[in-house]
Design a protein around this motif. Structure first.
Motif, PDB file in Angstrom:
ATOM      1  N   ASP A 104     -10.359  -3.648  -3.679  1.00  0.00           N
ATOM      2  CA  ASP A 104      -9.513  -4.774  -3.290  1.00  0.00           C
ATOM      3  C   ASP A 104      -9.261  -5.654  -4.512  1.00  0.00           C
ATOM      4  OD1 ASP A 104      -8.890  -6.243  -0.291  1.00  0.00           O
ATOM      5  OD2 ASP A 104      -8.744  -7.483  -2.105  1.00  0.00           O
ATOM      6  N   TYR A 135      -6.663  10.489   2.695  1.00  0.00           N
ATOM      7  CA  TYR A 135      -6.997   9.085   2.466  1.00  0.00           C
ATOM      8  C   TYR A 135      -6.985   8.741   0.976  1.00  0.00           C
ATOM      9  CZ  TYR A 135     -11.590   9.864   0.408  1.00  0.00           C
ATOM     10  OH  TYR A 135     -12.588  10.224  -0.443  1.00  0.00           O
ATOM     11  N   SER A 153     -11.326  -3.978  10.141  1.00  0.00           N
ATOM     12  CA  SER A 153      -9.881  -3.776  10.120  1.00  0.00           C
ATOM     13  C   SER A 153      -9.213  -4.937  10.836  1.00  0.00           C
ATOM     14  CB  SER A 153      -9.517  -2.451  10.788  1.00  0.00           C
ATOM     15  OG  SER A 153      -8.137  -2.208  10.603  1.00  0.00           O
ATOM     16  N   PHE A 178       0.836  -1.206   0.000  1.00  0.00           N
ATOM     17  CA  PHE A 178       0.000   0.000   0.000  1.00  0.00           C
ATOM     18  C   PHE A 178       0.872   1.258   0.000  1.00  0.00           C
ATOM     19  CE2 PHE A 178      -3.770  -2.372   2.181  1.00  0.00           C
ATOM     20  CZ  PHE A 178      -3.936  -3.129   1.030  1.00  0.00           C
ATOM     21  N   HIS A 187       0.106  -1.644   6.411  1.00  0.00           N
ATOM     22  CA  HIS A 187      -0.258  -0.223   6.355  1.00  0.00           C
ATOM     23  C   HIS A 187      -1.726  -0.190   6.740  1.00  0.00           C
ATOM     24  CE1 HIS A 187      -0.052   3.973   4.607  1.00  0.00           C
ATOM     25  NE2 HIS A 187      -1.364   3.778   4.685  1.00  0.00           N
ATOM     26  N   TYR A 188      -2.074   0.625   7.725  1.00  0.00           N
ATOM     27  CA  TYR A 188      -3.450   0.632   8.234  1.00  0.00           C
ATOM     28  C   TYR A 188      -4.462   0.759   7.098  1.00  0.00           C
ATOM     29  CZ  TYR A 188      -7.634   2.249  10.694  1.00  0.00           C
ATOM     30  OH  TYR A 188      -8.911   2.394  11.160  1.00  0.00           O
ATOM     31  N   HIS A 189      -5.485  -0.068   7.156  1.00  0.00           N
ATOM     32  CA  HIS A 189      -6.559  -0.007   6.171  1.00  0.00           C
ATOM     33  C   HIS A 189      -7.832  -0.544   6.776  1.00  0.00           C
ATOM     34  CE1 HIS A 189      -4.475  -3.881   5.725  1.00  0.00           C
ATOM     35  NE2 HIS A 189      -5.647  -4.408   5.406  1.00  0.00           N
ATOM     36  N   HIS A 231     -11.503  -2.372   5.458  1.00  0.00           N
ATOM     37  CA  HIS A 231     -12.236  -2.999   4.359  1.00  0.00           C
ATOM     38  C   HIS A 231     -13.684  -2.519   4.454  1.00  0.00           C
ATOM     39  CE1 HIS A 231      -9.220  -6.375   3.693  1.00  0.00           C
ATOM     40  NE2 HIS A 231      -8.880  -5.967   4.912  1.00  0.00           N
ATOM     41  N   LEU A 287     -10.912  -0.863  -0.139  1.00  0.00           N
ATOM     42  CA  LEU A 287      -9.954  -0.589   0.927  1.00  0.00           C
ATOM     43  C   LEU A 287      -9.807   0.921   1.064  1.00  0.00           C
ATOM     44  CD1 LEU A 287      -7.294  -3.198  -0.191  1.00  0.00           C
ATOM     45  CD2 LEU A 287      -8.860  -3.424   1.748  1.00  0.00           C
ATOM     46  N   ALA A 314      -8.892   5.579  -1.417  1.00  0.00           N
ATOM     47  CA  ALA A 314      -9.803   4.428  -1.449  1.00  0.00           C
ATOM     48  C   ALA A 314      -9.682   3.751  -2.807  1.00  0.00           C
ATOM     49  CB  ALA A 314     -11.244   4.884  -1.218  1.00  0.00           C
ATOM     50  N   GLU A 351      -9.889  10.019  -3.347  1.00  0.00           N
ATOM     51  CA  GLU A 351      -8.789  10.366  -2.442  1.00  0.00           C
ATOM     52  C   GLU A 351      -8.869  11.838  -2.107  1.00  0.00           C
ATOM     53  OE1 GLU A 351      -4.717  10.261  -3.946  1.00  0.00           O
ATOM     54  OE2 GLU A 351      -5.448  10.739  -5.958  1.00  0.00           O
ATOM     55  N   ILE A 404      -7.387   3.669   2.987  1.00  0.00           N
ATOM     56  CA  ILE A 404      -6.115   3.750   3.717  1.00  0.00           C
ATOM     57  C   ILE A 404      -5.774   5.215   3.989  1.00  0.00           C
ATOM     58  CG2 ILE A 404      -5.347   1.637   2.564  1.00  0.00           C
ATOM     59  CD1 ILE A 404      -3.326   3.229   0.987  1.00  0.00           C
TER      60      ILE A 404
END
Ligand code: AMP
Length: 120
Positions: free
Chosen positions: A33, A28, A90, A9, A102-104, A106, A43, A30, A24, A45
């Protein structure tokens, strides 16, 4: 463990590999997936480098936290997910099965998703 800037990511954020972008802003990104688990599987992020939900909640500044939360809502609106509903997940760590560090979150929808977890 420090943030690994070689994760997939991070590469997407740097534009080194492509993604199917939905939306975006400065906080963030998006995108769809690559292996969808539902008709809608997105996703979201944060743009900043945080490993997971704990790292983000602990260390992100208020602008980043608000910007990310508002970003999720923007995607919910864009994909018209409020009417029929959705699931927000998450994963974290070994039990949660997080694969990409990397934080995401769903965002899943597009059909009735059934029980939260398969019964075992
Ligand atoms: P997690 O197990 O919560 O870390 O989820 C990682 C998700 O990232 C999985 O659902 C993967 O299908 C998805 N994924 C991995 N690589 C890519 C990629 N290049 N583009 C979009 N999604 C990806």
């Amino acid at each position: 463990m420090p943030y690994d800037s070689n994760n997939i990511f991070a590469k997407i954020l740097r534009g080194e590999i492509p993604c199917k972008k939905i939306a975006e802003d400065e906080f963030y990104l998006a995108f769809h997936d690559i292996q969808p688990c539902a008709p809608i599987h997105v996703l979201v992020i944060p743009k900043s480098a945080y490993k997971d939900v704990y790292d983000f909640n602990q260390n992100a500044n208020p602008d980043e936290i608000i910007g990310f939360s508002k970003g999720i809502n923007q995607v919910i609106e864009l994909l018209n997910l409020r009417q029929d509903g959705f699931r927000l997940i998450s994963n974290f760590g070994t039990y949660g099965g997080q694969e990409v560090p990397h934080y995401h979150v769903h965002l899943l929808g597009g059909k009735k998703l059934g029980p939260m977890l398969p019964s075992s």
